[in-house]
Design a protein around this motif. Sequence first.
Motif, short mmCIF file in Angstrom:
data_model
loop_
_atom_site.label_atom_id
_atom_site.label_comp_id
_atom_site.label_asym_id
_atom_site.label_seq_id
_atom_site.Cartn_x
_atom_site.Cartn_y
_atom_site.Cartn_z
N ALA A 46 0.84 -1.19 0.00
CA ALA A 46 0.00 0.00 0.00
C ALA A 46 0.87 1.24 0.00
N ALA A 47 0.36 2.30 -0.58
CA ALA A 47 1.10 3.55 -0.61
C ALA A 47 1.27 4.07 0.81
N PRO A 48 2.48 4.48 1.16
CA PRO A 48 2.71 4.97 2.53
C PRO A 48 1.99 6.28 2.77
N SER A 49 1.68 6.53 4.02
CA SER A 49 1.03 7.78 4.38
C SER A 49 2.03 8.93 4.26
N PRO A 50 1.52 10.18 4.16
CA PRO A 50 2.45 11.32 4.09
C PRO A 50 3.39 11.38 5.30
N GLU A 51 2.90 10.97 6.46
CA GLU A 51 3.74 11.00 7.65
C GLU A 51 4.90 10.00 7.54
N VAL A 52 4.59 8.79 7.02
CA VAL A 52 5.64 7.78 6.84
C VAL A 52 6.66 8.26 5.81
N THR A 53 6.19 8.82 4.73
CA THR A 53 7.09 9.33 3.70
C THR A 53 7.98 10.44 4.24
N ALA A 54 7.42 11.29 5.05
CA ALA A 54 8.19 12.39 5.64
C ALA A 54 9.32 11.86 6.52
N VAL A 55 9.02 10.83 7.32
CA VAL A 55 10.04 10.24 8.18
C VAL A 55 11.12 9.55 7.34
N ARG A 56 10.71 8.78 6.33
CA ARG A 56 11.67 8.10 5.48
C ARG A 56 12.64 9.10 4.83
N GLU A 437 21.31 16.90 8.66
CA GLU A 437 22.57 17.43 8.14
C GLU A 437 22.49 18.91 7.80
N ASP A 438 21.28 19.44 7.64
CA ASP A 438 21.15 20.88 7.39
C ASP A 438 20.87 21.66 8.67
N GLY A 439 20.99 20.98 9.83
CA GLY A 439 20.88 21.65 11.11
C GLY A 439 19.48 21.80 11.65
N ALA A 440 18.48 21.20 11.01
CA ALA A 440 17.10 21.28 11.48
C ALA A 440 16.72 19.97 12.16
N PRO A 441 15.81 20.01 13.14
CA PRO A 441 15.37 18.76 13.78
C PRO A 441 14.52 17.94 12.83
N THR A 442 14.67 16.63 12.89
CA THR A 442 13.87 15.74 12.06
C THR A 442 12.48 15.56 12.67
N PRO A 443 11.51 15.08 11.89
CA PRO A 443 10.18 14.82 12.45
C PRO A 443 10.24 13.79 13.58
N VAL A 444 9.36 13.93 14.53
CA VAL A 444 9.29 12.98 15.64
C VAL A 444 8.89 11.61 15.09
N ALA A 445 9.60 10.57 15.52
CA ALA A 445 9.34 9.22 15.02
C ALA A 445 9.35 8.23 16.17
N VAL A 446 8.25 7.50 16.36
CA VAL A 446 8.24 6.40 17.31
C VAL A 446 9.02 5.25 16.66
N THR A 447 10.07 4.81 17.35
CA THR A 447 11.06 3.93 16.72
C THR A 447 11.25 2.64 17.51
N ALA A 448 11.23 1.51 16.80
CA ALA A 448 11.61 0.23 17.38
C ALA A 448 13.12 0.10 17.23
N VAL A 449 13.84 0.13 18.33
CA VAL A 449 15.30 0.17 18.32
C VAL A 449 15.87 -1.19 17.92
N ARG A 450 16.88 -1.17 17.07
CA ARG A 450 17.50 -2.40 16.60
C ARG A 450 18.25 -3.11 17.72
#
Length: 568
Positions: A46-56, A437-450
């Motif tokens: 399925a096509a990812p949601s805009p939020e998923v795409t933004a995190v990727r 890398e451009d000095g801005a914070p990334t979107p908040v992401a709930v993450t399953a840690v490896r």
Amino acid sequence: MTDAAPTATPEPSPEIAATTPDEPAAAAPSPEATTPAPPAGTPTTAAPSPEVTAVRDAYAFEGTRIHLGALVEADEPLADVPVNLSLAMLNRHGLIAGATGTGKTKTLQVIAEQVAAAGTPVFVADMKGDLSGIAVPGESSEKLLARAAARGQQWRSHAGTAEFYSLGGQGQGVPIRTTISDFGPLLLAKVLELNPTQESSLGLVFHYADSHGLALLDLKDLRALIQFLTGTPEGKAELKAIGGVSAATAGVILRELTAFEASGADAFFGEPAFDTKNLLRTAADGTGIISCLELPGVATRPALFSTFMMWLLADLFQDLPEVGDADKPELVFFFDEAHLLFADASKAFLEQVTQTVRLIRSKGVGIFFITQTPKDVPGDVLAQLGNRVQHALRAYTPDDAKALKATASTFPTSGYDLVEVLPSLPTGTAVVTVMSEDGAPTPVAVTAVRAPESSMSPASAATVTGIVAASALNGQYSQVIDRESAYEILAARDADRERAEHEEAAQKEAAKQRPAQPRAEREPARPRAETSGGGLLDNPAVKSFLRSAGTVLGREITRSVFGTRRRR
């Protein structure tokens, strides 16, 4: 350095056929028929949601990446949406926080082993001994491999090159010691829990020693100097010229020093003093060496080991050159149990911590503070931590609920209700935002840690002992050196004065026994300076010490912004 290859993305599993070759192609499944669910972590078509795409997109850094884990959506990790940290941006510092048992230590291990593999040295403080497994390859299992695959991780058993240290030789590891002169008055006042007035007075004592080129090697040197400056007429005159110290204040400092020494802390001060450049080494294969400070042996002295780690940072800060923004840091420093550093700290101490954290970035050092909640870290320091990994927080009390809301408010605005999300995070899952890398914070992401690739269990005592025995540094730092210093100098001075006074008294007594002589025939009296020993720096023993110590009379010891001695 060759940049690490981007993490491979598993191929989507083929769809499961709804029919068999013997069935008519046109046969449609009944409404009750169900399709088997794909394994956890399998990318969907399925096509990812805009939020998923933004995190990727936000976490797909161009430079070397540290793979933290996979984005979680609908309670399942998405293996094809990795959440990374930029290696080049680790000098923007970071925070790993969360309640006890939520996975902070394993997150530290995951980051540290990858940073070292990328060629950057790492320093970690092992509070409970459970990080020593970072020196041992991990053990594979079906459960582990499935967990790793669900997070987009191609797991392999691996361990980096590790070096184990201990404070003052208390525990397993190469001993780390430093001299009192190197440690400085500001850090020592923090350890002794002195108030601002007492801290200022201790600074005067160090100033006297520094301005006269007199090194203080251990606690007995400092005690002897304080007793000289506050308990003898000559010393009081010397000290009065630079401000003076009251007898009451001197008494408090001496009592605290005595208690400090009685607790066994004298083992941490002395020679050979540890050279912090040893923390910047790489292995023969180009990977960074993981320096693991084993602290279980000093766990009952939290103020001491936290302040000692701050000394390591301060010493590195004053010696490292400016490097600006580079492809990778010179060192990544993990400061565990960070709340102990800031507890009951003076204003001057907190100001210097803040300044060190702010300025050490340009010298290529990244600092990660590990603690339970962001409120454990002063706001001025917290504002400089660009990489945030927040594990679960509990809200059992009103204070907990207040801390939870405060923590949620420190993250960038997102679609998550973090006040609801943070308490419900399972172990090994975290809320993440990092510096791009451009000095801005990334979107908040709930993450399953490896999963860590090194052992998640502590290394055996035999393994640690073998690593320490094989270390080239062990022979350099294992034996304590006790050369002549202030204690011996002042003891010699007292002995010289007593001898001179005894000789003078004997001469007077002898003169009484002799017949009176004409004044012209009498032996001229020797100047008092020759018989009483004179000032401290006129004593031959002092001059001998200064020559043997490689110091020059009148050459002042200079100190860094943190009050530590400049050694190079």
